[in-house]
Design a protein around this motif. Structure first.
Motif, PDB file in Angstrom:
ATOM      1  N   ARG A   1      51.695  63.843  88.523  1.00 40.86           N
ATOM      2  CA  ARG A   1      50.465  63.984  87.738  1.00 40.86           C
ATOM      3  C   ARG A   1      49.908  62.601  87.368  1.00 40.86           C
ATOM      4  NH1 ARG A   1      48.920  68.117  84.209  1.00 40.86           N
ATOM      5  NH2 ARG A   1      51.069  68.884  84.041  1.00 40.86           N
ATOM      6  N   ASN A   2      50.786  61.712  86.917  1.00 42.22           N
ATOM      7  CA  ASN A   2      50.341  60.358  86.573  1.00 42.22           C
ATOM      8  C   ASN A   2      49.763  59.639  87.793  1.00 42.22           C
ATOM      9  OD1 ASN A   2      51.185  60.700  83.934  1.00 42.22           O
ATOM     10  ND2 ASN A   2      53.190  59.783  84.278  1.00 42.22           N
ATOM     11  N   ALA A   3      50.427  59.801  88.946  1.00 40.03           N
ATOM     12  CA  ALA A   3      49.949  59.145  90.164  1.00 40.03           C
ATOM     13  C   ALA A   3      48.596  59.696  90.593  1.00 40.03           C
ATOM     14  CB  ALA A   3      50.969  59.320  91.287  1.00 40.03           C
ATOM     15  N   LEU A   4      48.426  61.024  90.497  1.00 41.53           N
ATOM     16  CA  LEU A   4      47.144  61.624  90.892  1.00 41.53           C
ATOM     17  C   LEU A   4      46.037  61.273  89.912  1.00 41.53           C
ATOM     18  CD1 LEU A   4      48.358  65.155  92.081  1.00 41.53           C
ATOM     19  CD2 LEU A   4      47.564  63.247  93.499  1.00 41.53           C
ATOM     20  N   GLU A   5      46.369  61.203  88.623  1.00 36.94           N
ATOM     21  CA  GLU A   5      45.368  60.775  87.635  1.00 36.94           C
ATOM     22  C   GLU A   5      44.896  59.358  87.937  1.00 36.94           C
ATOM     23  OE1 GLU A   5      43.911  62.315  85.254  1.00 36.94           O
ATOM     24  OE2 GLU A   5      45.099  64.115  84.801  1.00 36.94           O
ATOM     25  N   THR A   6      45.837  58.478  88.256  1.00 34.33           N
ATOM     26  CA  THR A   6      45.485  57.100  88.598  1.00 34.33           C
ATOM     27  C   THR A   6      44.648  57.060  89.867  1.00 34.33           C
ATOM     28  OG1 THR A   6      47.538  56.302  87.594  1.00 34.33           O
ATOM     29  CG2 THR A   6      46.440  54.826  89.142  1.00 34.33           C
ATOM     30  N   MET A   7      45.046  57.843  90.866  1.00 36.62           N
ATOM     31  CA  MET A   7      44.305  57.872  92.122  1.00 36.62           C
ATOM     32  C   MET A   7      42.873  58.368  91.909  1.00 36.62           C
ATOM     33  SD  MET A   7      45.239  59.923  95.657  1.00 36.62           S
ATOM     34  CE  MET A   7      46.935  59.314  95.602  1.00 36.62           C
ATOM     35  N   MET A   8      42.723  59.399  91.081  1.00 33.67           N
ATOM     36  CA  MET A   8      41.384  59.925  90.809  1.00 33.67           C
ATOM     37  C   MET A   8      40.524  58.891  90.108  1.00 33.67           C
ATOM     38  SD  MET A   8      40.492  62.895  91.907  1.00 33.67           S
ATOM     39  CE  MET A   8      39.011  62.851  90.905  1.00 33.67           C
ATOM     40  N   HIS A   9      41.113  58.233  89.096  1.00 36.30           N
ATOM     41  CA  HIS A   9      40.361  57.215  88.365  1.00 36.30           C
ATOM     42  C   HIS A   9      39.913  56.087  89.295  1.00 36.30           C
ATOM     43  CE1 HIS A   9      39.238  54.310  85.281  1.00 36.30           C
ATOM     44  NE2 HIS A   9      40.041  53.435  85.867  1.00 36.30           N
ATOM     45  N   GLU A  10      40.827  55.605  90.112  1.00 30.63           N
ATOM     46  CA  GLU A  10      40.495  54.508  91.017  1.00 30.63           C
ATOM     47  C   GLU A  10      39.467  54.943  92.056  1.00 30.63           C
ATOM     48  OE1 GLU A  10      44.166  53.182  92.637  1.00 30.63           O
ATOM     49  OE2 GLU A  10      44.772  52.081  90.817  1.00 30.63           O
ATOM     50  N   ALA A  11      39.595  56.173  92.565  1.00 35.20           N
ATOM     51  CA  ALA A  11      38.657  56.655  93.578  1.00 35.20           C
ATOM     52  C   ALA A  11      37.243  56.749  93.009  1.00 35.20           C
ATOM     53  CB  ALA A  11      39.108  58.006  94.114  1.00 35.20           C
ATOM     54  N   GLU A  12      37.123  57.319  91.804  1.00 39.90           N
ATOM     55  CA  GLU A  12      35.802  57.447  91.184  1.00 39.90           C
ATOM     56  C   GLU A  12      35.220  56.070  90.848  1.00 39.90           C
ATOM     57  OE1 GLU A  12      36.421  61.769  88.959  1.00 39.90           O
ATOM     58  OE2 GLU A  12      36.861  59.913  87.893  1.00 39.90           O
ATOM     59  N   HIS A  13      36.058  55.190  90.296  1.00 36.85           N
ATOM     60  CA  HIS A  13      35.577  53.867  89.906  1.00 36.85           C
ATOM     61  C   HIS A  13      35.184  53.038  91.128  1.00 36.85           C
ATOM     62  CE1 HIS A  13      35.100  50.363  87.371  1.00 36.85           C
ATOM     63  NE2 HIS A  13      35.921  49.674  88.150  1.00 36.85           N
ATOM     64  N   ASN A  14      36.011  53.085  92.162  1.00 37.26           N
ATOM     65  CA  ASN A  14      35.703  52.323  93.376  1.00 37.26           C
ATOM     66  C   ASN A  14      34.410  52.796  94.023  1.00 37.26           C
ATOM     67  OD1 ASN A  14      37.986  50.749  93.115  1.00 37.26           O
ATOM     68  ND2 ASN A  14      39.228  51.987  94.496  1.00 37.26           N
ATOM     69  N   LEU A  15      34.164  54.097  93.976  1.00 36.53           N
ATOM     70  CA  LEU A  15      32.917  54.619  94.537  1.00 36.53           C
ATOM     71  C   LEU A  15      31.698  54.069  93.800  1.00 36.53           C
ATOM     72  CD1 LEU A  15      33.328  58.397  95.485  1.00 36.53           C
ATOM     73  CD2 LEU A  15      32.469  56.552  96.906  1.00 36.53           C
ATOM     74  N   SER A  16      31.741  54.100  92.487  1.00 36.15           N
ATOM     75  CA  SER A  16      30.602  53.608  91.708  1.00 36.15           C
ATOM     76  C   SER A  16      30.404  52.111  91.903  1.00 36.15           C
ATOM     77  CB  SER A  16      30.800  53.926  90.223  1.00 36.15           C
ATOM     78  OG  SER A  16      31.968  53.293  89.721  1.00 36.15           O
ATOM     79  N   VAL A  17      31.512  51.353  91.961  1.00 37.00           N
ATOM     80  CA  VAL A  17      31.417  49.913  92.172  1.00 37.00           C
ATOM     81  C   VAL A  17      30.881  49.607  93.559  1.00 37.00           C
ATOM     82  CG1 VAL A  17      32.760  47.785  92.388  1.00 37.00           C
ATOM     83  CG2 VAL A  17      33.193  49.332  90.488  1.00 37.00           C
ATOM     84  N   SER A  18      31.366  50.317  94.580  1.00 39.89           N
ATOM     85  CA  SER A  18      30.924  50.064  95.954  1.00 39.89           C
ATOM     86  C   SER A  18      29.439  50.354  96.118  1.00 39.89           C
ATOM     87  CB  SER A  18      31.738  50.908  96.938  1.00 39.89           C
ATOM     88  OG  SER A  18      33.079  50.477  96.990  1.00 39.89           O
ATOM     89  N   ARG A  19      28.962  51.419  95.482  1.00 40.00           N
ATOM     90  CA  ARG A  19      27.536  51.743  95.582  1.00 40.00           C
ATOM     91  C   ARG A  19      26.692  50.654  94.921  1.00 40.00           C
ATOM     92  NH1 ARG A  19      29.255  57.530  94.761  1.00 40.00           N
ATOM     93  NH2 ARG A  19      28.823  58.550  96.767  1.00 40.00           N
ATOM     94  N   ALA A  20      27.146  50.164  93.769  1.00 35.69           N
ATOM     95  CA  ALA A  20      26.405  49.100  93.085  1.00 35.69           C
ATOM     96  C   ALA A  20      26.430  47.806  93.898  1.00 35.69           C
ATOM     97  CB  ALA A  20      26.988  48.872  91.693  1.00 35.69           C
ATOM     98  N   GLU A  21      27.608  47.476  94.452  1.00 39.22           N
ATOM     99  CA  GLU A  21      27.720  46.256  95.252  1.00 39.22           C
ATOM    100  C   GLU A  21      26.899  46.349  96.527  1.00 39.22           C
ATOM    101  OE1 GLU A  21      32.135  44.492  94.069  1.00 39.22           O
ATOM    102  OE2 GLU A  21      31.914  45.754  95.859  1.00 39.22           O
ATOM    103  N   LEU A  22      26.852  47.532  97.126  1.00 38.27           N
ATOM    104  CA  LEU A  22      26.065  47.695  98.354  1.00 38.27           C
ATOM    105  C   LEU A  22      24.583  47.452  98.089  1.00 38.27           C
ATOM    106  CD1 LEU A  22      25.896  48.469 101.326  1.00 38.27           C
ATOM    107  CD2 LEU A  22      25.764  50.876 100.619  1.00 38.27           C
ATOM    108  N   ALA A  23      24.100  47.939  96.955  1.00 45.11           N
ATOM    109  CA  ALA A  23      22.683  47.709  96.624  1.00 45.11           C
ATOM    110  C   ALA A  23      22.398  46.222  96.472  1.00 45.11           C
ATOM    111  CB  ALA A  23      22.329  48.462  95.339  1.00 45.11           C
ATOM    112  N   ILE A  24      23.303  45.492  95.815  1.00 49.03           N
ATOM    113  CA  ILE A  24      23.122  44.044  95.643  1.00 49.03           C
ATOM    114  C   ILE A  24      23.229  43.318  96.979  1.00 49.03           C
ATOM    115  CG2 ILE A  24      24.101  41.977  94.581  1.00 49.03           C
ATOM    116  CD1 ILE A  24      25.033  43.768  92.267  1.00 49.03           C
ATOM    117  N   ALA A  25      24.242  43.692  97.777  1.00 50.54           N
ATOM    118  CA  ALA A  25      24.450  43.034  99.069  1.00 50.54           C
ATOM    119  C   ALA A  25      23.277  43.275 100.005  1.00 50.54           C
ATOM    120  CB  ALA A  25      25.746  43.544  99.694  1.00 50.54           C
ATOM    121  N   SER A  26      22.665  44.443  99.917  1.00 53.89           N
ATOM    122  CA  SER A  26      21.507  44.740 100.761  1.00 53.89           C
ATOM    123  C   SER A  26      20.341  43.806 100.441  1.00 53.89           C
ATOM    124  CB  SER A  26      21.092  46.203 100.557  1.00 53.89           C
ATOM    125  OG  SER A  26      19.930  46.499 101.297  1.00 53.89           O
ATOM    126  N   LYS A  27      20.084  43.598  99.157  1.00 51.05           N
ATOM    127  CA  LYS A  27      18.998  42.694  98.757  1.00 51.05           C
ATOM    128  C   LYS A  27      19.312  41.258  99.178  1.00 51.05           C
ATOM    129  CE  LYS A  27      17.637  45.513  94.778  1.00 51.05           C
ATOM    130  NZ  LYS A  27      17.527  45.580  93.292  1.00 51.05           N
TER     131      LYS A  27
END
Length: 359
Positions: free
Chosen positions: A271-297
Motif C-alpha cells: 500500500r505504501n509503495a502504491l501510494e508513493t507510485m501514484m503520487h509520483e505518477a500524478e506529480h510527474n505528469l503535471s510537471v512534464s506538461r508544464a515543462e513541455l509548454a516552456i520547452a516548446s516556447k
C-alpha cells in the motif's frame, strides 16, 4: 511461478474433495504360543482405521481451496501487469535513445555543413585558419556524441530483446491516460488482498485441524484356543477419541497466525509503495506538461534565433563563435523539447501502470 502455484491449488482441491480427512489404514496382527506354552493357541486380527471429519473441517478445506484459486488467478493478472511495466520502460527507453540518435545526427549534419562553408571561406581567404579548425572540432565533437547515442540505443534494444525475445519494436506504443484515479483496481493490489484472504481462511482451518481427528477402527478376529481345532470368528469396532493438548495445537495455530501477519505486512508495505507510485505518477505528469509548454516556447525562439544568426554570419555581420553559440543553444532547446514530448508519454504510461491499466 504459475505452474508451481497451480500444483499447490490442485493438491488443495484433492484434499478438500476427498472422502475422508486423511488416508485410512489397515493393520494385520498374529499371535501364537509357539515360543510360549506351546499349546497350539493361534490368533489373527485385521484392523481398518477410518478417520472421521471434524465439525466444519471439510467446509473450511473447501474455503481454502477456493481462496487459493482466487489467489492464483490474482497472481496471474498481477504478473501480467508486472511484465507490462517492464515492457513499458523498455520501449520508452528505446524511444528516448532513438530521439537522441536523431538529434545527434542532425547536429552532425549542421556541423558538417558549417565546416564545409567555413573551409571554403578559408580557402578563399575570407576566414582565418582558426575558424576552420574550430569548425572541424565542432564536427568531431558531434560525431562523438552520435557514436555515444548509437551505443546507448543498441544497449536499450538489447535490454528489450532480453525481455521479449523479439527484435521488432511495436510501431506505436503511445497510450491514452487511464480514467482510473487510484490503484484500487490494480491487479497487484488485488493479489495482495487475495493473499490476506487466503491466510485468514487457512487460519480458520488451522483452528479446526489443531485437534486430531476421531478414529473409528473396525476389526475381524480369528482365534483358536489351546488344544482346540475349531476357530472362532468375530467382528469388532473401536473408537479412538484423542484429547486436545497445547503441545499439538499451539504450533499449528501460531504458524497460521504468522501467515496472516506476513500477508497483512506485505499488503501494507505494498500500500505504501502504491501510494508513493501514484503520487509520483500524478506529480510527474503535471510537471512534464508544464515543462513541455516552456520547452516548446524556448524551441520556437531558438529556431528563429538560429535562422537570424546564420543570415548574420553569411553577411559577415557576426563571427563563427557567435553562430556556434546560437546553434548550441538551439540544439539544447530542441533536445529539451523533444525529450519532454517523449517523457510526457512515458509518464502517462507510468500513470497507467500505477493505476493497474494494461497497455
Amino acid at each position: 511461478t504459475l505452474q508451481s502455484r497451480e500444483s499447490v491449488l490442485n493438491a488443495k482441491k484433492i484434499i478438500a474433495n476427498s472422502m475422508l480427512p486423511a488416508a485410512p489404514a489397515i493393520s494385520l496382527g498374529h499371535q501364537n504360543d509357539v515360543l510360549g506354552s506351546g499349546r497350539g493357541e493361534r490368533e489373527w486380527q485385521a484392523d481398518l482405521e477410518v478417520p472421521v471429519w471434524l465439525p466444519n473441517q471439510r467446509n473450511n478445506r473447501l474455503k481454502v481451496a477456493d481462496a487459493t484459486q482466487s489467489s492464483v488467478s490474482a497472481n496471474r493478472e498481477s504478473l501480467k501487469l508486472h511484465v507490462a511495466g517492464l515492457l513499458r520502460d523498455a520501449v520508452w527507453d528505446i524511444a528516448i535513445n532513438n530521439n537522441n540518435v536523431a538529434l545527434t545526427s542532425n547536429k552532425l549534419a549542421v556541423a558538417s555543413k558549417l565546416q564545409q562553408d567555413v573551409e571554403k571561406r578559408y580557402q578563399a581567404g575570407e576566414s582565418a585558419k582558426t575558424d576552420a579548425m574550430l569548425a572541424q572540432q565542432e564536427t568531431l565533437r558531434a560525431k562523438k556524441e552520435q557514436l555515444r547515442a548509437e551505443a546507448e540505443l543498441m544497449h536499450a534494444r538489447h535490454r528489450y530483446y532480453l525481455l521479449t525475445g523479439l527484435r521488432e519494436i511495436p510501431a506505436n506504443f503511445e497510450e491514452k491516460q487511464s480514467a482510473l484515479e487510484d490503484y484500487s483496481q490494480s491487479s497487484i493490489w488485488a493479489e495482495a488482498q487475495s493473499k490476506v484472504g487466503l491466510a485468514e481462511t487457512e487460519r480458520d482451518l488451522a483452528q479446526v485441524e489443531s485437534h486430531e481427528n476421531l478414529q473409528v477402527l473396525f476389526n475381524m478376529r480369528s482365534t483358536k484356543g489351546a488344544f482346540d481345532n475349531m476357530s472362532n470368528e468375530s467382528v469388532g469396532v473401536k473408537v479412538r477419541i484423542p484429547f486436545g493438548g497445547d503441545s499439538r495445537a499451539a504450533p499449528i495455530k501460531a504458524a497460521a497466525e504468522l501467515g496472516v501477519g506476513n500477508a497483512l505486512t506485505e499488503r501494507e508495505t505494498l500500500r505504501n509503495a502504491l501510494e508513493t507510485m501514484m503520487h509520483e505518477a500524478e506529480h510527474n505528469l503535471s510537471v512534464s506538461r508544464a515543462e513541455l509548454a516552456i520547452a516548446s516556447k524556448q524551441y520556437e525562439i531558438a529556431k528563429e534565433s538560429v535562422t537570424l544568426a546564420e543570415k548574420s554570419f553569411q553577411l559577415g555581420e557576426s563571427d563563427l563563435v557567435s553562430l556556434m553559440r546560437v546553434q548550441a543553444l538551439t540544439y539544447e532547446a530542441e533536445r529539451a523539447f523533444t525529450t519532454r514530448e517523449i517523457q510526457l508519454q512515458w509518464d502517462i504510461a507510468r500513470y497507467n501502470q500505477a493505476v493497474g491499466a494494461l497497455p
